[in-house]
Write a protein that holds these residues in place. Structure first.
Motif, PDB file in Angstrom:
ATOM      1  N   THR A 142       0.799  -1.214   0.000  1.00 20.02           N
ATOM      2  CA  THR A 142       0.000   0.000   0.000  1.00 20.02           C
ATOM      3  C   THR A 142       0.840   1.276   0.000  1.00 20.02           C
ATOM      4  O   THR A 142       0.308   2.363  -0.186  1.00 20.02           O
ATOM      5  N   VAL A 143       2.131   1.144   0.191  1.00 22.88           N
ATOM      6  CA  VAL A 143       2.980   2.327   0.321  1.00 22.88           C
ATOM      7  C   VAL A 143       2.971   3.180  -0.940  1.00 22.88           C
ATOM      8  O   VAL A 143       2.827   4.402  -0.873  1.00 22.88           O
ATOM      9  N   VAL A 144       3.127   2.556  -2.096  1.00 22.71           N
ATOM     10  CA  VAL A 144       3.182   3.326  -3.342  1.00 22.71           C
ATOM     11  C   VAL A 144       1.887   4.104  -3.548  1.00 22.71           C
ATOM     12  O   VAL A 144       1.916   5.300  -3.871  1.00 22.71           O
ATOM     13  N   ASP A 145       0.741   3.455  -3.344  1.00 25.43           N
ATOM     14  CA  ASP A 145      -0.534   4.154  -3.502  1.00 25.43           C
ATOM     15  C   ASP A 145      -0.648   5.323  -2.529  1.00 25.43           C
ATOM     16  O   ASP A 145      -1.110   6.402  -2.896  1.00 25.43           O
ATOM     17  N   ARG A 146      -0.218   5.100  -1.291  1.00 25.82           N
ATOM     18  CA  ARG A 146      -0.307   6.166  -0.298  1.00 25.82           C
ATOM     19  C   ARG A 146       0.612   7.331  -0.648  1.00 25.82           C
ATOM     20  O   ARG A 146       0.251   8.502  -0.501  1.00 25.82           O
ATOM     21  N   LEU A 147       1.805   7.009  -1.117  1.00 27.46           N
ATOM     22  CA  LEU A 147       2.742   8.062  -1.513  1.00 27.46           C
ATOM     23  C   LEU A 147       2.219   8.849  -2.713  1.00 27.46           C
ATOM     24  O   LEU A 147       2.299  10.082  -2.745  1.00 27.46           O
TER      25      LEU A 147
ATOM     26  N   VAL B 268       5.641  14.906   1.432  1.00 26.97           N
ATOM     27  CA  VAL B 268       4.926  13.760   0.857  1.00 26.97           C
ATOM     28  C   VAL B 268       4.994  12.579   1.821  1.00 26.97           C
ATOM     29  O   VAL B 268       3.983  11.913   2.081  1.00 26.97           O
ATOM     30  N   ALA B 269       6.173  12.320   2.369  1.00 26.39           N
ATOM     31  CA  ALA B 269       6.328  11.211   3.314  1.00 26.39           C
ATOM     32  C   ALA B 269       5.442  11.425   4.538  1.00 26.39           C
ATOM     33  O   ALA B 269       4.758  10.493   4.996  1.00 26.39           O
ATOM     34  N   GLU B 270       5.440  12.641   5.060  1.00 26.87           N
ATOM     35  CA  GLU B 270       4.627  12.935   6.241  1.00 26.87           C
ATOM     36  C   GLU B 270       3.141  12.773   5.933  1.00 26.87           C
ATOM     37  O   GLU B 270       2.386  12.180   6.722  1.00 26.87           O
ATOM     38  N   GLU B 271       2.716  13.286   4.784  1.00 25.67           N
ATOM     39  CA  GLU B 271       1.305  13.174   4.383  1.00 25.67           C
ATOM     40  C   GLU B 271       0.892  11.714   4.221  1.00 25.67           C
ATOM     41  O   GLU B 271      -0.239  11.329   4.544  1.00 25.67           O
ATOM     42  N   ALA B 272       1.822  10.881   3.722  1.00 28.21           N
ATOM     43  CA  ALA B 272       1.537   9.459   3.495  1.00 28.21           C
ATOM     44  C   ALA B 272       1.669   8.631   4.773  1.00 28.21           C
ATOM     45  O   ALA B 272       1.279   7.465   4.808  1.00 28.21           O
ATOM     46  N   GLY B 273       2.270   9.219   5.811  1.00 33.84           N
ATOM     47  CA  GLY B 273       2.443   8.504   7.067  1.00 33.84           C
ATOM     48  C   GLY B 273       3.591   7.514   7.051  1.00 33.84           C
ATOM     49  O   GLY B 273       3.554   6.483   7.736  1.00 33.84           O
ATOM     50  N   VAL B 274       4.631   7.832   6.271  1.00 34.49           N
ATOM     51  CA  VAL B 274       5.810   6.971   6.215  1.00 34.49           C
ATOM     52  C   VAL B 274       7.063   7.829   6.387  1.00 34.49           C
ATOM     53  O   VAL B 274       7.002   9.053   6.295  1.00 34.49           O
ATOM     54  N   SER B 275       8.185   7.175   6.626  1.00 33.59           N
ATOM     55  CA  SER B 275       9.441   7.914   6.770  1.00 33.59           C
ATOM     56  C   SER B 275      10.021   8.245   5.402  1.00 33.59           C
ATOM     57  O   SER B 275       9.662   7.642   4.390  1.00 33.59           O
ATOM     58  N   ARG B 276      10.931   9.208   5.376  1.00 33.04           N
ATOM     59  CA  ARG B 276      11.612   9.527   4.116  1.00 33.04           C
ATOM     60  C   ARG B 276      12.379   8.313   3.605  1.00 33.04           C
ATOM     61  O   ARG B 276      12.409   8.057   2.393  1.00 33.04           O
TER      62      ARG B 276
ATOM     63  N   HIS C 192      11.030   3.337  -2.665  1.00 34.86           N
ATOM     64  CA  HIS C 192      10.140   3.208  -3.821  1.00 34.86           C
ATOM     65  C   HIS C 192      10.399   4.254  -4.894  1.00 34.86           C
ATOM     66  O   HIS C 192      10.162   4.000  -6.078  1.00 34.86           O
ATOM     67  N   PHE C 193      10.882   5.426  -4.488  1.00 30.46           N
ATOM     68  CA  PHE C 193      11.141   6.513  -5.437  1.00 30.46           C
ATOM     69  C   PHE C 193      12.497   7.119  -5.109  1.00 30.46           C
ATOM     70  O   PHE C 193      12.695   7.616  -3.996  1.00 30.46           O
ATOM     71  N   PRO C 194      13.431   7.115  -6.069  1.00 29.69           N
ATOM     72  CA  PRO C 194      14.790   7.566  -5.769  1.00 29.69           C
ATOM     73  C   PRO C 194      14.935   9.069  -5.546  1.00 29.69           C
ATOM     74  O   PRO C 194      15.880   9.514  -4.913  1.00 29.69           O
ATOM     75  N   ASP C 195      13.968   9.849  -6.078  1.00 28.55           N
ATOM     76  CA  ASP C 195      14.072  11.294  -5.923  1.00 28.55           C
ATOM     77  C   ASP C 195      12.702  11.941  -6.127  1.00 28.55           C
ATOM     78  O   ASP C 195      11.732  11.282  -6.516  1.00 28.55           O
ATOM     79  N   LYS C 196      12.660  13.227  -5.876  1.00 30.53           N
ATOM     80  CA  LYS C 196      11.406  13.982  -5.988  1.00 30.53           C
ATOM     81  C   LYS C 196      10.853  13.954  -7.409  1.00 30.53           C
ATOM     82  O   LYS C 196       9.644  13.793  -7.616  1.00 30.53           O
TER      83      LYS C 196
ATOM     84  N   LEU D  47       7.104  12.696  -8.194  1.00 36.49           N
ATOM     85  CA  LEU D  47       6.059  13.581  -8.714  1.00 36.49           C
ATOM     86  C   LEU D  47       5.692  13.229 -10.149  1.00 36.49           C
ATOM     87  O   LEU D  47       4.526  13.358 -10.548  1.00 36.49           O
ATOM     88  N   GLY D  48       6.671  12.750 -10.921  1.00 40.47           N
ATOM     89  CA  GLY D  48       6.360  12.284 -12.272  1.00 40.47           C
ATOM     90  C   GLY D  48       5.385  11.120 -12.235  1.00 40.47           C
ATOM     91  O   GLY D  48       4.425  11.058 -13.016  1.00 40.47           O
ATOM     92  N   ALA D  49       5.599  10.184 -11.314  1.00 41.32           N
ATOM     93  CA  ALA D  49       4.699   9.034 -11.170  1.00 41.32           C
ATOM     94  C   ALA D  49       3.311   9.488 -10.748  1.00 41.32           C
ATOM     95  O   ALA D  49       2.292   8.946 -11.208  1.00 41.32           O
ATOM     96  N   ALA D  50       3.248  10.500  -9.879  1.00 38.83           N
ATOM     97  CA  ALA D  50       1.951  11.017  -9.435  1.00 38.83           C
ATOM     98  C   ALA D  50       1.200  11.668 -10.595  1.00 38.83           C
ATOM     99  O   ALA D  50      -0.010  11.479 -10.762  1.00 38.83           O
ATOM    100  N   ILE D  51       1.921  12.427 -11.414  1.00 40.51           N
ATOM    101  CA  ILE D  51       1.298  13.083 -12.564  1.00 40.51           C
ATOM    102  C   ILE D  51       0.832  12.044 -13.570  1.00 40.51           C
ATOM    103  O   ILE D  51      -0.271  12.140 -14.128  1.00 40.51           O
ATOM    104  N   ILE D  52       1.659  11.032 -13.813  1.00 42.89           N
ATOM    105  CA  ILE D  52       1.269   9.973 -14.750  1.00 42.89           C
ATOM    106  C   ILE D  52       0.025   9.251 -14.242  1.00 42.89           C
ATOM    107  O   ILE D  52      -0.868   8.904 -15.018  1.00 42.89           O
ATOM    108  N   ARG D  53      -0.058   9.019 -12.929  1.00 44.46           N
ATOM    109  CA  ARG D  53      -1.245   8.345 -12.392  1.00 44.46           C
ATOM    110  C   ARG D  53      -2.488   9.204 -12.570  1.00 44.46           C
ATOM    111  O   ARG D  53      -3.573   8.688 -12.855  1.00 44.46           O
TER     112      ARG D  53
END
Length: 201
Positions: free
Chosen positions: A8-13, A34-42, A48-52, A56-62
């Motif tokens: 569920t981490v990827v969906d939450r992020l 983003v980590a804080e909003e998702a409730g996970v650590s940096r 799951h994501f090497p950089d910002k 954010l690219g994955a979020a836009i694509i989704r």
């Protein structure tokens, strides 16, 4: 901070990233937020994501993928290929011309950052759109609306290119926002080439 199950981490992020993109934009959104909003650590985010940019690219694509899911549902309710093509122009214009849409707002207000985040996605626009249209082309062949002698991969790519042109490049003879005019154009100029036997060309 309790870490979420990996499934569920990827969906939450991505959900968190989309929420922050909507309120703050690309530049002002940080990995920590983003980590804080998702409730996970940096650290968990970086698994799951090497950089910002990648995140954010994955979020836009989704966001774009969600749009096409709705588009598919709309096109599936239309009975003829010509009307599907005309609807595709309208749907595409809604995706890219509506200033209220988040993706468009990001593209308009932060074009350099948007391009950086979505570089890979933009590069694959034609192949992705052709893949989207391929099942509709196959169904059109089965209904007798496209000649079975055509190379369906080529037809799908041609459809993608034509719809992008109709939806994004203004001309003097057709208003892409006029459904009747677009449908007339499709029936007069696009469908005849697809119904013709390619072996006689």
């Amino acid at each position: 901070m309790t870490e979420a199950p990996t499934a569920t981490v990827v969906d939450r992020l991505l959900h968190a990233a989309q929420k922050l993109l909507a309120t703050k934009g690309i530049r002002a959104t940080t990995v920590s937020e983003v980590a804080e909003e998702a409730g996970v650590s940096r650290a968990w985010l970086y698994r799951h994501f090497p950089d910002k940019t990648t995140l954010l690219g994955a979020a836009i694509i989704r966001l774009t993928d969600t749009f096409w899911t709705y588009a598919r549902a709309e096109l599936d309710a239309i009975d003829t290929f010509g009307e599907q093509l005309a609807a595709g122009v309208r749907i595409g214009r809604g995706a890219y011309d509506d200033p209220g849409a988040l993706v468009i707002r990001l593209r308009t207000e932060e074009p350099e950052e948007f391009a950086l985040c979505t570089d890979a996605a933009v590069a694959g626009l034609i192949p992705d759109l052709a893949s989207f249209w391929r099942p509709y082309v196959e169904t059109a062949v089965a209904r007798g609306e496209v000649h079975p002698g055509h190379d369906l991969a080529q037809v799908s790519e041609w459809v993608a290119r034509v719809l992008i042109s109709l939806g994004t490049i203004h001309g003097d003879t057709i208003d892409p926002d006029d459904r009747v005019a677009v449908l007339s154009h499709v029936r007069r100029y696009i469908l005849p080439g697809l119904t013709a036997d390619p072996g006689t060309a």
